[in-house]
Design a protein around this motif. Structure first.
Motif, PDB file in Angstrom:
ATOM      1  N   ARG A 130       0.837  -1.199   0.000  1.00 22.44           N
ATOM      2  CA  ARG A 130       0.000   0.000   0.000  1.00 22.44           C
ATOM      3  C   ARG A 130       0.874   1.251   0.000  1.00 22.44           C
ATOM      4  NH1 ARG A 130      -5.426  -0.833   1.192  1.00 22.44           N
ATOM      5  NH2 ARG A 130      -5.979  -2.888   2.045  1.00 22.44           N
ATOM      6  N   ASN A 131       0.344   2.327  -0.572  1.00 25.20           N
ATOM      7  CA  ASN A 131       1.019   3.607  -0.479  1.00 25.20           C
ATOM      8  C   ASN A 131       0.508   4.379   0.733  1.00 25.20           C
ATOM      9  OD1 ASN A 131      -1.518   4.570  -1.231  1.00 25.20           O
ATOM     10  ND2 ASN A 131      -0.934   4.928  -3.372  1.00 25.20           N
ATOM     11  N   GLU A 132       0.946   5.658   0.867  1.00 27.22           N
ATOM     12  CA  GLU A 132       0.558   6.444   2.046  1.00 27.22           C
ATOM     13  C   GLU A 132      -0.947   6.686   2.116  1.00 27.22           C
ATOM     14  OE1 GLU A 132       3.024   6.980   0.092  1.00 27.22           O
ATOM     15  OE2 GLU A 132       4.810   6.996   1.352  1.00 27.22           O
ATOM     16  N   LYS A 133      -1.613   6.643   0.970  1.00 28.91           N
ATOM     17  CA  LYS A 133      -3.060   6.850   0.946  1.00 28.91           C
ATOM     18  C   LYS A 133      -3.833   5.569   1.246  1.00 28.91           C
ATOM     19  CE  LYS A 133      -2.566  10.441  -2.608  1.00 28.91           C
ATOM     20  NZ  LYS A 133      -2.948  10.841  -3.987  1.00 28.91           N
ATOM     21  N   GLY A 134      -3.141   4.492   1.449  1.00 28.92           N
ATOM     22  CA  GLY A 134      -3.803   3.226   1.722  1.00 28.92           C
ATOM     23  C   GLY A 134      -4.194   2.456   0.482  1.00 28.92           C
ATOM     24  N   GLU A 135      -3.785   2.930  -0.693  1.00 27.69           N
ATOM     25  CA  GLU A 135      -4.134   2.261  -1.944  1.00 27.69           C
ATOM     26  C   GLU A 135      -3.107   1.168  -2.266  1.00 27.69           C
ATOM     27  OE1 GLU A 135      -5.902   6.287  -4.113  1.00 27.69           O
ATOM     28  OE2 GLU A 135      -3.769   5.721  -4.329  1.00 27.69           O
ATOM     29  N   PHE A 136      -3.598   0.091  -2.857  1.00 24.05           N
ATOM     30  CA  PHE A 136      -2.696  -0.959  -3.275  1.00 24.05           C
ATOM     31  C   PHE A 136      -1.853  -0.485  -4.471  1.00 24.05           C
ATOM     32  CE2 PHE A 136      -5.798  -3.842  -1.133  1.00 24.05           C
ATOM     33  CZ  PHE A 136      -4.891  -4.425  -0.255  1.00 24.05           C
ATOM     34  N   VAL A 137      -0.598  -0.912  -4.477  1.00 22.93           N
ATOM     35  CA  VAL A 137       0.363  -0.467  -5.491  1.00 22.93           C
ATOM     36  C   VAL A 137       0.652  -1.611  -6.463  1.00 22.93           C
ATOM     37  CG1 VAL A 137       2.711   0.368  -5.889  1.00 22.93           C
ATOM     38  CG2 VAL A 137       1.405   1.192  -3.919  1.00 22.93           C
ATOM     39  N   THR A 138       0.726  -1.289  -7.737  1.00 26.45           N
ATOM     40  CA  THR A 138       1.088  -2.249  -8.779  1.00 26.45           C
ATOM     41  C   THR A 138       2.314  -1.732  -9.521  1.00 26.45           C
ATOM     42  OG1 THR A 138      -1.215  -2.943  -9.084  1.00 26.45           O
ATOM     43  CG2 THR A 138       0.334  -3.446 -10.871  1.00 26.45           C
ATOM     44  N   TYR A 139       3.313  -2.604  -9.672  1.00 22.50           N
ATOM     45  CA  TYR A 139       4.485  -2.220 -10.461  1.00 22.50           C
ATOM     46  C   TYR A 139       4.194  -2.536 -11.923  1.00 22.50           C
ATOM     47  CZ  TYR A 139       9.210  -1.911 -12.296  1.00 22.50           C
ATOM     48  OH  TYR A 139      10.312  -1.560 -13.042  1.00 22.50           O
ATOM     49  N   ILE A 140       4.322  -1.515 -12.767  1.00 19.47           N
ATOM     50  CA  ILE A 140       3.994  -1.641 -14.189  1.00 19.47           C
ATOM     51  C   ILE A 140       5.186  -1.200 -15.019  1.00 19.47           C
ATOM     52  CG2 ILE A 140       2.456  -0.873 -16.046  1.00 19.47           C
ATOM     53  CD1 ILE A 140       0.320  -0.342 -13.932  1.00 19.47           C
ATOM     54  N   ASN A 141       5.503  -2.003 -16.018  1.00 16.15           N
ATOM     55  CA  ASN A 141       6.537  -1.629 -16.980  1.00 16.15           C
ATOM     56  C   ASN A 141       6.019  -1.956 -18.372  1.00 16.15           C
ATOM     57  OD1 ASN A 141       8.763  -1.218 -18.595  1.00 16.15           O
ATOM     58  ND2 ASN A 141      10.204  -2.201 -17.200  1.00 16.15           N
ATOM     59  N   LYS A 142       5.478  -0.928 -19.020  1.00 19.03           N
ATOM     60  CA  LYS A 142       5.016  -1.059 -20.400  1.00 19.03           C
ATOM     61  C   LYS A 142       5.706  -0.023 -21.272  1.00 19.03           C
ATOM     62  CE  LYS A 142       0.560  -3.086 -19.163  1.00 19.03           C
ATOM     63  NZ  LYS A 142      -0.901  -3.078 -19.357  1.00 19.03           N
ATOM     64  N   THR A 143       6.969   0.219 -20.930  1.00 17.49           N
ATOM     65  CA  THR A 143       7.751   1.244 -21.600  1.00 17.49           C
ATOM     66  C   THR A 143       8.574   0.640 -22.732  1.00 17.49           C
ATOM     67  OG1 THR A 143       7.937   2.381 -19.475  1.00 17.49           O
ATOM     68  CG2 THR A 143       9.400   3.112 -21.239  1.00 17.49           C
ATOM     69  N   ASN A 144       8.688   1.390 -23.827  1.00 20.75           N
ATOM     70  CA  ASN A 144       9.522   0.997 -24.952  1.00 20.75           C
ATOM     71  C   ASN A 144      10.771   1.867 -24.990  1.00 20.75           C
ATOM     72  OD1 ASN A 144       7.389  -0.700 -25.610  1.00 20.75           O
ATOM     73  ND2 ASN A 144       6.493   0.777 -27.042  1.00 20.75           N
ATOM     74  N   SER A 145      11.826   1.351 -25.565  1.00 23.06           N
ATOM     75  CA  SER A 145      13.050   2.145 -25.701  1.00 23.06           C
ATOM     76  C   SER A 145      13.814   1.708 -26.939  1.00 23.06           C
ATOM     77  CB  SER A 145      13.938   1.994 -24.461  1.00 23.06           C
ATOM     78  OG  SER A 145      14.473   0.684 -24.372  1.00 23.06           O
ATOM     79  N   THR A 146      14.549   2.654 -27.508  1.00 29.74           N
ATOM     80  CA  THR A 146      15.399   2.387 -28.667  1.00 29.74           C
ATOM     81  C   THR A 146      16.818   2.812 -28.324  1.00 29.74           C
ATOM     82  OG1 THR A 146      13.540   2.760 -30.173  1.00 29.74           O
ATOM     83  CG2 THR A 146      15.757   2.810 -31.114  1.00 29.74           C
ATOM     84  N   SER A 147      17.771   1.929 -28.549  1.00 25.96           N
ATOM     85  CA  SER A 147      19.138   2.168 -28.114  1.00 25.96           C
ATOM     86  C   SER A 147      20.111   1.923 -29.258  1.00 25.96           C
ATOM     87  CB  SER A 147      19.511   1.244 -26.940  1.00 25.96           C
ATOM     88  OG  SER A 147      18.548   1.301 -25.921  1.00 25.96           O
ATOM     89  N   ILE A 148      21.250   2.611 -29.190  1.00 23.93           N
ATOM     90  CA  ILE A 148      22.329   2.434 -30.151  1.00 23.93           C
ATOM     91  C   ILE A 148      23.440   1.620 -29.496  1.00 23.93           C
ATOM     92  CG2 ILE A 148      24.102   3.607 -31.513  1.00 23.93           C
ATOM     93  CD1 ILE A 148      22.203   5.956 -31.777  1.00 23.93           C
ATOM     94  N   LEU A 149      23.996   0.679 -30.239  1.00 21.35           N
ATOM     95  CA  LEU A 149      25.115  -0.126 -29.764  1.00 21.35           C
ATOM     96  C   LEU A 149      26.282   0.019 -30.733  1.00 21.35           C
ATOM     97  CD1 LEU A 149      22.246  -1.896 -29.413  1.00 21.35           C
ATOM     98  CD2 LEU A 149      23.778  -3.414 -28.199  1.00 21.35           C
ATOM     99  N   ILE A 150      27.465   0.323 -30.203  1.00 22.28           N
ATOM    100  CA  ILE A 150      28.672   0.480 -31.010  1.00 22.28           C
ATOM    101  C   ILE A 150      29.789  -0.346 -30.382  1.00 22.28           C
ATOM    102  CG2 ILE A 150      30.395   2.088 -31.923  1.00 22.28           C
ATOM    103  CD1 ILE A 150      28.308   4.298 -31.703  1.00 22.28           C
ATOM    104  N   GLN A 151      30.506  -1.077 -31.212  1.00 20.55           N
ATOM    105  CA  GLN A 151      31.642  -1.845 -30.726  1.00 20.55           C
ATOM    106  C   GLN A 151      32.735  -1.857 -31.777  1.00 20.55           C
ATOM    107  OE1 GLN A 151      30.817  -5.778 -29.241  1.00 20.55           O
ATOM    108  NE2 GLN A 151      32.900  -6.479 -29.573  1.00 20.55           N
TER     109      GLN A 151
END
Length: 750
Positions: free
Chosen positions: A611-632
């Motif tokens: 729960r958070n400080e307001k007493g609400e249940f918390v859900t961890y969400i990861n629906k994020t996209n990302s684009t990355s460059i790789l160099i070697q």
């Protein structure tokens, strides 16, 4: 303790000439004349081939260093290898999986000189005949063929200075007489794995920060013994024994904690100590029978694996103040965490070759594994009103895996070839616990079957252009330590929680490859991972199933199946020598796009919600996209005509990217080396991470206001001085390296 912290770091892994004697000058000139036109890097059917013997980078390097300089391969932590910045790898030697556990294999690769390597094969999408999991790729190290009887070997010594000093040494010998071949290796070393660590989590009105140092001393010793006997012209019998031992006593964590909640600000010290030792022994018996002159053969393996780990932790929390003074002891927790793994396995393969360029392969394997975890925990509250808590838990996990495969490979013409196949796997497992935190953990039974198809096509447009496509499907079973329902505490409120409910995930891979003149390549890849196994942070005030609410903001890193994930990548590269091989370069640049789709609202092991400080249940969400460059880029510059001095410049850069724990900031490393070859001796100096840019930093901000921050500096900047000596008959035929039937199990003991 080590596993807690390094398990986070593991996730971040997203990114020869032999010097002849003066008397052999004429011979050297002849070799030089041949290798100018030899193809160093090329595409063959389902794999990339890097001809090390035709490249000037091998001598004086370790096998691990050489692998890091191989096209498509990389390492961001100097411990693990990746293919194209993402795929985990399995090491094969002469077409057979290395018969060593993961820890000893890493040490073996770093201690073994690279002079005996003929070529390195990179298999990005393995066929059905390979026992691999998830998106694992394969690195096959092909050793040079020696023809005459006799004895040869090598010795290597190295010393590394980072935050602390480390030393390693190895001795290898190979002997052949007529039909008998014997190879042996003994290596060992000691080091202190150090890191400075900061973990910060906060909500709207509460926060918890832990910062300090972790020091993990290690002493290692291990080796192998391989005996190979040729029964007749068509059959061989081989026995292999591998052993490895690690001792890590007085491993310490010292973290200062600042806890802010509705009652004010509290300061504490976490002083943790761990003593652990582990032993890994495996025995493998192999029989090989050639059934005709075309190359058809029968291969039978039987193996036994025994893994033991004994771990004792003493975690103490002290009261403190804003000035970080060490106060009275408040909580002390002892944990005794032994783990014993026994595995019996067998494997049978038959390959039938036909005159019309058709090859049929069939085979099967059986693995029986028993994992025994007899965990005992004692928590003592200094407050006299609170009684000690005794929490023993004996968790036993039994697993049986049956696997069957068939493949058909056909060369339709000089230009076009194809391969199809499938694996069928049956998994039966049972986990039992005599004193679990919840009733649901008393008995966990799982039975599932999986059909895993595979296909690859290869088309040589002409002698300069080649294009290929591959598709595969795989499973990833959880490691044995992941399903042991034990809590590994970092502080009172921050810890990792393993999860016996973790189930196998499924991975589907597609790859399209184009190659031009065996020097330039383009690789397009797509992976879809269903029920991805990862480590997810849950944050808030924990509420037990009975309604009891915790007083402090807590952060738990939980192993779980975290939704689905997609990875898409495109890479362009070159492997080529210029200026009459004075400069050899391996350069690649790519882009990777990650799509995460997961959520978690409950600790699946305890049933706790947050729960958070307001007493609400918390859900961890990861629906994020990302684009990355790789160099070697890896560059070897020959400094003299006699091929005795070489200068190396290696660099990698991985752009920031979204992972399960949050946004991983960019990583990079500049590594320099210089080496001198003198007859059978090689002297080398390596400097890694010159600019100190290979430090892990993760930020995560949730829509509900929760924030997480991780900073992990493992002191990657280091200076290594090494000395290698090769002795004996250089034409010695190498002893066969045998794939152990239990090799697919070994990777899950880590």
């Amino acid at each position: 303790m080590k596993r807690i912290l390094l398990s986070i770091a593991v996730i971040f892994g997203t990114c020869a000439f032999a010097q002849e004697k003066k008397s052999d000058t004429a011979k050297t000139k002849n070799i030089e004349g041949v290798t100018i036109t030899k193809q160093v890097f090329k595409k063959q059917s389902d794999r990339f081939v890097y001809d090390v013997a035709a490249s000037p980078v091998a001598k004086g390097n370790t096998t691990f260093d050489l692998l890091k300089q191989t096209p498509l391969l990389s390492s961001t932590d100097d411990k693990t290898l990746k293919i194209a910045g993402k795929n985990n790898v399995l090491i094969y030697i002469n077409g057979r999986k290395s018969n060593m556990d993961a820890e000893s294999l890493a040490q073996f690769l770093k201690n073994t000189p690279a002079e005996n390597i003929q070529k390195i094969e990179v298999i990005t999408v393995p066929g059905s005949e390979f026992q691999v999991e998830s998106s694992d790729g394969i690195i096959n190290i092909v050793l040079k063929k020696k023809m005459s009887d006799g004895l040869n070997g090598n010795m290597r010594f190295s010393n590394t200075q980072s935050k602390y000093n480390a030393s390693q040494a190895s001795f290898s010998a190979n002997y052949r007489k007529d039909k008998l071949g014997i190879s042996a290796n003994l290596s060992g070393g000691e080091n202190i794995q150090a890191q400075t660590y900061t973990l910060r989590n906060s909500s709207d009105s509460a926060s918890n920060e832990s910062t300090g140092d972790i020091n993990d001393p290690n002493k290692n010793i291990g080796g192998y013994l391989n005996i190979d006997y040729q029964l007749n012209d068509n059959s061989n019998l081989a026995l292999s024994w591998n052993t490895w031992a690690n001792k890590s006593y007085n491993s310490t964590v010292s973290l200062f904690n600042t806890i802010i909640n509705k009652d004010g600000t509290n300061y504490t010290w976490s002083k943790n100590k761990e003593d652990s030792r582990s032993y890994n022994n495996s025995l493998n018996l192999n029989y090989e029978l050639k059934t005709d002159s075309l190359g058809s053969k029968l291969n039978v393996n039987a193996a036994y694996l025994n893994y033991k780990r004994f771990q004792f932790t003493d975690n103490i929390t002290y009261k403190s103040d804003i000035n970080r003074n060490l106060g009275a002891k408040s909580i002390q927790m002892f944990q005794d965490l032994p783990q014993i793994i026994n595995n019996f396995s067998g494997m049978v393969d038959y390959i039938q070759k036909f005159k019309n360029d058709l090859t049929i392969s069939v085979g099967g394997n059986y693995n029986k594994t028993k994992t025994d975890n007899d965990t005992k925990s004692d928590t003592y509250f200094i407050d006299p009103e609170k009684a000690p808590k005794l929490a023993p838990n004996h968790f036993i996990y039994d697993e049986n895996i049956y696997g069957f495969y068939v493949t058909a490979e056909k060369k339709f013409s000089d230009k076009f070839s194809g391969k199809i196949g499938a694996r069928y796997e049956i998994t039966n497992s049972l986990g039992t616990s005599d004193n679990p935190p919840t009733e649901t953990l008393k008995r966990i039974e799982r039975n599932y079957n999986n059909l895993l198809p595979y296909m690859s096509l290869n088309y040589a447009i002409n002698d300069k252009n080649n294009i290929s496509y591959s598709f595969s499907s795989r499973m990833k079973r959880p490691s044995f330590w992941e399903i042991n329902p034990v809590v590994n505490k970092l502080t009172d409120d921050n810890y990792t929680q393993n999860n016996p409910f973790v189930k196998a995930s499924s991975t589907y891979n597609q790859e399209l490859t184009y190659m031009y003149k065996n020097s330039y390549f383009v690789v397009l890849n797509h992976s879809y991972i269903k029920d991805a196994i990862t480590q997810v942070p849950l944050q808030g005030y924990p509420e037990k199933p009975n309604g009891e609410l915790g007083e402090n903001l807590a952060l738990r890193y939980i192993r779980t199946n975290f939704g689905d994930k997609q990875e898409m990548s495109a890479m362009v590269g070159i492997q080529k020598s210029f200026f009459k091989q004075y400069w050899t370069t391996n350069f690649s640049i790519g882009v990777q796009h990650n799509r995460n789709n997961g959520s978690l609202d409950m600790d699946p092991t305890t049933g706790d919600r947050f729960r958070n400080e307001k007493g609400e249940f918390v859900t961890y969400i990861n629906k994020t996209n990302s684009t990355s460059i790789l160099i070697q880029t890896n560059n070897t510059i020959r400094l003299d005509k006699a091929k005795t001095w070489f200068f190396g410049v290696n660099f990698f850069y991985i752009d920031k990217q979204q992972i399960e724990l949050g946004m991983l900031r960019g990583l990079s490393s500049l590594d320099l080396s210089i080496k001198k070859n003198w007859n059978d001796w090689t002297f080398a100096v390596n400097v890694n991470d010159v600019l100190r840019t290979n430090i892990v930093v993760i930020d995560d901000i949730q829509d509900n206001g929760n924030k997480n921050y991780i900073h992990q500096n493992q002191y990657p900047r280091s200076l290594t001085v090494s000395l290698t000596y090769n002795f004996g008959n250089k034409k010695l035929k190498k002893v066969r390296d045998i794939e152990g039937a239990s090799d697919s199990i070994k990777s899950r003991t880590k």
